[in-house]
Write a protein that holds these residues in place. Structure first.
Motif, PDB file in Angstrom:
ATOM      1  N   TYR A 180     -11.042  -2.395  16.451  1.00 50.19           N
ATOM      2  CA  TYR A 180     -10.309  -3.520  15.864  1.00 50.19           C
ATOM      3  C   TYR A 180     -10.496  -3.584  14.356  1.00 50.19           C
ATOM      4  O   TYR A 180      -9.556  -3.900  13.608  1.00 50.19           O
ATOM      5  CB  TYR A 180     -10.749  -4.834  16.509  1.00 50.19           C
ATOM      6  N   LEU A 181     -11.701  -3.279  13.883  1.00 48.28           N
ATOM      7  CA  LEU A 181     -11.937  -3.305  12.442  1.00 48.28           C
ATOM      8  C   LEU A 181     -11.181  -2.191  11.725  1.00 48.28           C
ATOM      9  O   LEU A 181     -10.595  -2.403  10.661  1.00 48.28           O
ATOM     10  CB  LEU A 181     -13.429  -3.192  12.158  1.00 48.28           C
ATOM     11  N   SER A 182     -11.188  -0.993  12.321  1.00 43.69           N
ATOM     12  CA  SER A 182     -10.532   0.152  11.684  1.00 43.69           C
ATOM     13  C   SER A 182      -9.017  -0.014  11.657  1.00 43.69           C
ATOM     14  O   SER A 182      -8.377   0.105  10.600  1.00 43.69           O
ATOM     15  CB  SER A 182     -10.903   1.447  12.420  1.00 43.69           C
ATOM     16  N   VAL A 183      -8.447  -0.300  12.827  1.00 46.24           N
ATOM     17  CA  VAL A 183      -6.998  -0.437  12.906  1.00 46.24           C
ATOM     18  C   VAL A 183      -6.531  -1.699  12.175  1.00 46.24           C
ATOM     19  O   VAL A 183      -5.554  -1.677  11.412  1.00 46.24           O
ATOM     20  CB  VAL A 183      -6.538  -0.460  14.376  1.00 46.24           C
ATOM     21  N   GLY A 184      -7.241  -2.802  12.379  1.00 44.40           N
ATOM     22  CA  GLY A 184      -6.884  -4.046  11.701  1.00 44.40           C
ATOM     23  C   GLY A 184      -7.014  -3.919  10.200  1.00 44.40           C
ATOM     24  O   GLY A 184      -6.163  -4.406   9.442  1.00 44.40           O
ATOM     25  N   GLY A 185      -8.083  -3.261   9.745  1.00 40.95           N
ATOM     26  CA  GLY A 185      -8.267  -3.056   8.315  1.00 40.95           C
ATOM     27  C   GLY A 185      -7.172  -2.202   7.715  1.00 40.95           C
ATOM     28  O   GLY A 185      -6.678  -2.471   6.607  1.00 40.95           O
ATOM     29  N   MET A 186      -6.743  -1.169   8.458  1.00 39.15           N
ATOM     30  CA  MET A 186      -5.685  -0.302   7.962  1.00 39.15           C
ATOM     31  C   MET A 186      -4.361  -1.051   7.827  1.00 39.15           C
ATOM     32  O   MET A 186      -3.662  -0.949   6.817  1.00 39.15           O
ATOM     33  CB  MET A 186      -5.500   0.893   8.895  1.00 39.15           C
ATOM     34  N   LEU A 187      -4.016  -1.825   8.855  1.00 38.30           N
ATOM     35  CA  LEU A 187      -2.750  -2.561   8.817  1.00 38.30           C
ATOM     36  C   LEU A 187      -2.775  -3.652   7.749  1.00 38.30           C
ATOM     37  O   LEU A 187      -1.775  -3.885   7.059  1.00 38.30           O
ATOM     38  CB  LEU A 187      -2.454  -3.165  10.190  1.00 38.30           C
ATOM     39  N   LEU A 188      -3.925  -4.314   7.591  1.00 40.71           N
ATOM     40  CA  LEU A 188      -4.051  -5.326   6.548  1.00 40.71           C
ATOM     41  C   LEU A 188      -3.959  -4.684   5.167  1.00 40.71           C
ATOM     42  O   LEU A 188      -3.391  -5.261   4.232  1.00 40.71           O
ATOM     43  CB  LEU A 188      -5.374  -6.070   6.705  1.00 40.71           C
ATOM     44  N   PHE A 189      -4.504  -3.483   5.031  1.00 41.98           N
ATOM     45  CA  PHE A 189      -4.434  -2.742   3.771  1.00 41.98           C
ATOM     46  C   PHE A 189      -2.981  -2.460   3.396  1.00 41.98           C
ATOM     47  O   PHE A 189      -2.559  -2.674   2.250  1.00 41.98           O
ATOM     48  CB  PHE A 189      -5.214  -1.430   3.911  1.00 41.98           C
ATOM     49  N   VAL A 190      -2.211  -1.984   4.374  1.00 44.33           N
ATOM     50  CA  VAL A 190      -0.788  -1.702   4.129  1.00 44.33           C
ATOM     51  C   VAL A 190      -0.033  -2.982   3.777  1.00 44.33           C
ATOM     52  O   VAL A 190       0.792  -3.002   2.861  1.00 44.33           O
ATOM     53  CB  VAL A 190      -0.163  -1.015   5.353  1.00 44.33           C
ATOM     54  N   LEU A 191      -0.327  -4.062   4.498  1.00 46.25           N
ATOM     55  CA  LEU A 191       0.352  -5.341   4.257  1.00 46.25           C
ATOM     56  C   LEU A 191       0.075  -5.859   2.852  1.00 46.25           C
ATOM     57  O   LEU A 191       0.999  -6.237   2.117  1.00 46.25           O
ATOM     58  CB  LEU A 191      -0.099  -6.363   5.290  1.00 46.25           C
ATOM     59  N   THR A 192      -1.185  -5.889   2.452  1.00 49.37           N
ATOM     60  CA  THR A 192      -1.538  -6.414   1.132  1.00 49.37           C
ATOM     61  C   THR A 192      -1.053  -5.497   0.013  1.00 49.37           C
ATOM     62  O   THR A 192      -0.689  -5.968  -1.074  1.00 49.37           O
ATOM     63  CB  THR A 192      -3.059  -6.628   1.018  1.00 49.37           C
ATOM     64  N   PHE A 193      -1.015  -4.195   0.272  1.00 50.62           N
ATOM     65  CA  PHE A 193      -0.450  -3.266  -0.717  1.00 50.62           C
ATOM     66  C   PHE A 193       1.028  -3.582  -0.958  1.00 50.62           C
ATOM     67  O   PHE A 193       1.486  -3.642  -2.102  1.00 50.62           O
ATOM     68  CB  PHE A 193      -0.593  -1.825  -0.219  1.00 50.62           C
ATOM     69  N   ALA A 194       1.773  -3.795   0.118  1.00 52.54           N
ATOM     70  CA  ALA A 194       3.215  -4.020   0.000  1.00 52.54           C
ATOM     71  C   ALA A 194       3.544  -5.347  -0.664  1.00 52.54           C
ATOM     72  O   ALA A 194       4.642  -5.523  -1.201  1.00 52.54           O
ATOM     73  CB  ALA A 194       3.867  -3.946   1.382  1.00 52.54           C
ATOM     74  N   ILE A 195       2.607  -6.289  -0.665  1.00 53.31           N
ATOM     75  CA  ILE A 195       2.849  -7.594  -1.281  1.00 53.31           C
ATOM     76  C   ILE A 195       2.812  -7.522  -2.809  1.00 53.31           C
ATOM     77  O   ILE A 195       3.510  -8.271  -3.490  1.00 53.31           O
ATOM     78  CB  ILE A 195       1.823  -8.622  -0.767  1.00 53.31           C
ATOM     79  N   GLY A 196       2.022  -6.603  -3.360  1.00 55.01           N
ATOM     80  CA  GLY A 196       1.893  -6.584  -4.810  1.00 55.01           C
ATOM     81  C   GLY A 196       1.731  -5.208  -5.426  1.00 55.01           C
ATOM     82  O   GLY A 196       2.538  -4.778  -6.249  1.00 55.01           O
ATOM     83  N   ALA A 197       0.692  -4.481  -5.040  1.00 55.14           N
ATOM     84  CA  ALA A 197       0.391  -3.198  -5.674  1.00 55.14           C
ATOM     85  C   ALA A 197       1.487  -2.166  -5.457  1.00 55.14           C
ATOM     86  O   ALA A 197       1.648  -1.247  -6.266  1.00 55.14           O
ATOM     87  CB  ALA A 197      -0.940  -2.651  -5.139  1.00 55.14           C
ATOM     88  N   GLY A 198       2.263  -2.317  -4.375  1.00 50.86           N
ATOM     89  CA  GLY A 198       3.367  -1.397  -4.131  1.00 50.86           C
ATOM     90  C   GLY A 198       4.572  -1.660  -5.012  1.00 50.86           C
ATOM     91  O   GLY A 198       4.974  -0.807  -5.819  1.00 50.86           O
ATOM     92  N   PRO A 199       5.185  -2.849  -4.920  1.00 47.49           N
ATOM     93  CA  PRO A 199       6.430  -3.086  -5.663  1.00 47.49           C
ATOM     94  C   PRO A 199       6.256  -3.474  -7.123  1.00 47.49           C
ATOM     95  O   PRO A 199       7.152  -3.209  -7.933  1.00 47.49           O
ATOM     96  CB  PRO A 199       7.073  -4.243  -4.885  1.00 47.49           C
ATOM     97  N   VAL A 200       5.147  -4.101  -7.494  1.00 45.06           N
ATOM     98  CA  VAL A 200       5.046  -4.686  -8.842  1.00 45.06           C
ATOM     99  C   VAL A 200       5.022  -3.654  -9.968  1.00 45.06           C
ATOM    100  O   VAL A 200       5.739  -3.822 -10.960  1.00 45.06           O
ATOM    101  CB  VAL A 200       3.833  -5.631  -8.939  1.00 45.06           C
ATOM    102  N   PRO A 201       4.216  -2.561  -9.895  1.00 45.08           N
ATOM    103  CA  PRO A 201       4.203  -1.636 -11.036  1.00 45.08           C
ATOM    104  C   PRO A 201       5.573  -1.084 -11.394  1.00 45.08           C
ATOM    105  O   PRO A 201       5.929  -0.996 -12.570  1.00 45.08           O
ATOM    106  CB  PRO A 201       3.257  -0.519 -10.556  1.00 45.08           C
ATOM    107  N   GLY A 202       6.377  -0.707 -10.380  1.00 45.45           N
ATOM    108  CA  GLY A 202       7.700  -0.172 -10.659  1.00 45.45           C
ATOM    109  C   GLY A 202       8.630  -1.180 -11.302  1.00 45.45           C
ATOM    110  O   GLY A 202       9.580  -0.806 -12.000  1.00 45.45           O
ATOM    111  N   LEU A 203       8.387  -2.472 -11.084  1.00 46.09           N
ATOM    112  CA  LEU A 203       9.178  -3.529 -11.721  1.00 46.09           C
ATOM    113  C   LEU A 203       8.583  -3.928 -13.061  1.00 46.09           C
ATOM    114  O   LEU A 203       9.304  -4.108 -14.050  1.00 46.09           O
ATOM    115  CB  LEU A 203       9.228  -4.750 -10.803  1.00 46.09           C
ATOM    116  N   LEU A 204       7.277  -4.062 -13.124  1.00 43.71           N
ATOM    117  CA  LEU A 204       6.612  -4.571 -14.320  1.00 43.71           C
ATOM    118  C   LEU A 204       6.737  -3.620 -15.510  1.00 43.71           C
ATOM    119  O   LEU A 204       6.939  -4.054 -16.648  1.00 43.71           O
ATOM    120  CB  LEU A 204       5.138  -4.825 -14.010  1.00 43.71           C
TER     121      LEU A 204
END
Length: 482
Positions: free
Chosen positions: A376-400
């Motif tokens: 649960y920690l490994s899979v949950g951590g991975m999915l949470l990592f992808v989710l939080t990346f997509a909220i900011g670190a993914g889209p923002v640099p290309g726009l900013l």
């Protein structure tokens, strides 16, 4: 009929004239400025066409994942992990080459023509891959596609930033990330039958030509960037495109903003000026943001997420679907928040969430952790990592980055920063499994988590907020700080 509201900037005309002009909705260049935002509906179709390039980017990243076994079997290199890896990764080499020249293409031919040039190698590469009879022809096709992948993202970021009204620029910028997610998920869905249908993988490549042709043809009907036209000395054309994108009443204020900005000759921009000239600080910020984005380990997660799921007995198809859904969900959240909370806050919370998510992965990799809890920690951590990346670190640099780069260097600075992105992306993908063997998951994930925390500190100190500001206001503010 609802008429726009104006505020007076001169007392030269009588109140009666003011009333007549207000009722007619006419903007006099030296007398009135519209106090309401332009309609977002005017620029939306142009943005949607531009984001087809991002859809293609995501599609070609994922198109060989599911059919790779079928491809290697049909072309005679099944079981050769080096050659299989080349089929997956050679497009990164092409992408690096494309990104290096993207700034010169965008400045030399214009944004619209750059999209069409980007579509050409994607069409040719997809056709060559679909008709491949050997490993060499497949690699040639993937290399050509990679060139288009490298050209597309920086041009899309430039174009969307330059044609969008300031109050929705963040939302429209998020469309780029959403289109990339849809492309990845589309490739997954299209590739599913490849396990049961002989040579279905060829259909996967043929289908990729449809959005590429649509992009090339759609750009014929889209507006050119007014900023680019203005830099070419085509003032009348720039005014016409502003009227098309923003409405007639906003043309004067938009042109006035352009006149205030640094609009020198972009053809004279050299690499030395980007790294050591007066704009070197913003180029450093942009390059570092992309470097931290990749060193956070996001592409290691995207490339090798199936390994974690398979070790827990979860099918790889389900793993990819889950990662795709969380990536898309985070991108939609980013779209709704970008113009409300701002770019900087989303970056801060995103990198912080990614650091915590990697901490969960570290805990899940502990030998003292019960197997059920570790899963649960490994899979949950991975999915949470992808989710939080997509909220900011993914889209923002290309726009900013297009927002903070002055108009004179914008295209070439984006090309430089995207080149940094592709180089680090390549090495992370190349070295991840070796480092995992040598360092172990706990230490490696701790390194990734530390990078995310470093990114939080960097963003807090160096990134400026650009929400709701015109590109010229951002440029003037940054230059005044130097």
């Amino acid at each position: 009929m609802q008429f726009p509201t104006y505020k007076r900037t001169s007392s030269r005309d009588s109140p009666e004239t003011m009333d007549v002009e207000e009722n007619l909705g006419i903007l006099r260049d030296d007398t009135w400025q519209e106090s309401t935002n332009p309609s977002w509906k005017r620029s939306l179709p142009h943005v949607l066409v531009a984001t087809i390039s991002s859809f293609l980017f995501g599609y070609h990243l994922g198109v060989v994942n599911e059919p790779l076994v079928s491809i290697s079997s049909d072309l005679g290199f099944l079981g050769n992990t080096l050659e299989e890896g080349l089929v997956v990764s050679i497009c990164l080499g092409g992408a690096f080459a494309g990104s290096v020249f993207s700034g010169w293409v965008a400045d030399g031919f214009g944004r619209r023509r750059a999209f069409q040039i980007c579509a050409l190698p994607m069409i040719l590469g997809a056709c060559v891959s679909a008709m491949a009879k050997s490993l060499q022809s497949m690699l040639l096709g993937r290399l050509l596609v990679g060139v288009g992948m490298g050209l597309g993202p920086p041009v899309a970021s430039l174009y969307v930033t330059e044609i969008s009204p300031a109050f929705v620029r963040g939302t429209y910028g998020s469309f780029i990330q959403i289109a990339t997610c849809l492309g990845l998920m589309g490739a997954l869905v299209v590739g599913i039958p490849s396990k049961d249908i002989t040579e279905w993988w060829r259909v996967c490549f043929w289908l990729a030509t449809v959005p590429a042709v649509t992009l090339a043809l759609g750009m014929v009907f889209c507006a050119e960037s007014p900023q680019w036209l203005y830099k070419q000395g085509r003032t009348t054309d720039a005014e016409a495109e502003f009227e098309r994108l923003l409405g007639r009443s906003h043309v004067h204020s938009a042109m006035m903003e352009l006149e205030k900005s640094d609009t020198g000759d972009s053809e004279g921009v050299k690499l030395l000026e980007l790294v050591s000239g007066r704009h070197s600080r913003v180029v450093f910020i942009g390059s570092t943001l992309f470097a931290l984005q990749q060193l956070s380990g996001i592409n290691a997660v995207f490339y090798f997420s199936s390994t974690v799921f398979r070790s827990a007995g979860v099918p790889s198809n389900l793993a990819n679907v889950c990662v795709g859904i969380f990536n898309l969900a985070g991108s939609i959240v980013a779209m709704s928040l970008m113009d409300k909370l701002g770019r900087k806050l989303l970056l801060l919370w995103s990198f912080l969430g990614m650091a915590l998510s990697m901490g969960l992965q570290v805990a899940g990799a502990s030998s003292y952790m019960p197997k059920s809890m570790a899963f649960y920690l490994s899979v949950g951590g991975m999915l949470l990592f992808v989710l939080t990346f997509a909220i900011g670190a993914g889209p923002v640099p290309g726009l900013l980055l297009p927002e903070i780069f002055p108009s004179r260097i914008r295209a070439k600075a984006m090309a430089f920063c995207m080149s940094v992105h592709w180089v680090i992306n390549f090495f992370v993908g190349l070295l991840f499994l070796r480092l995992l063997e040598q360092l172990g998951p706990q230490l490696l994930y701790t390194v990734f988590s530390s990078v995310c925390l470093i990114a939080v500190a960097f963003v807090k100190k160096n990134v400026v907020e650009t929400k709701g500001k015109s590109l010229q206001e951002i440029e003037i503010a940054l230059l005044s700080d130097q």
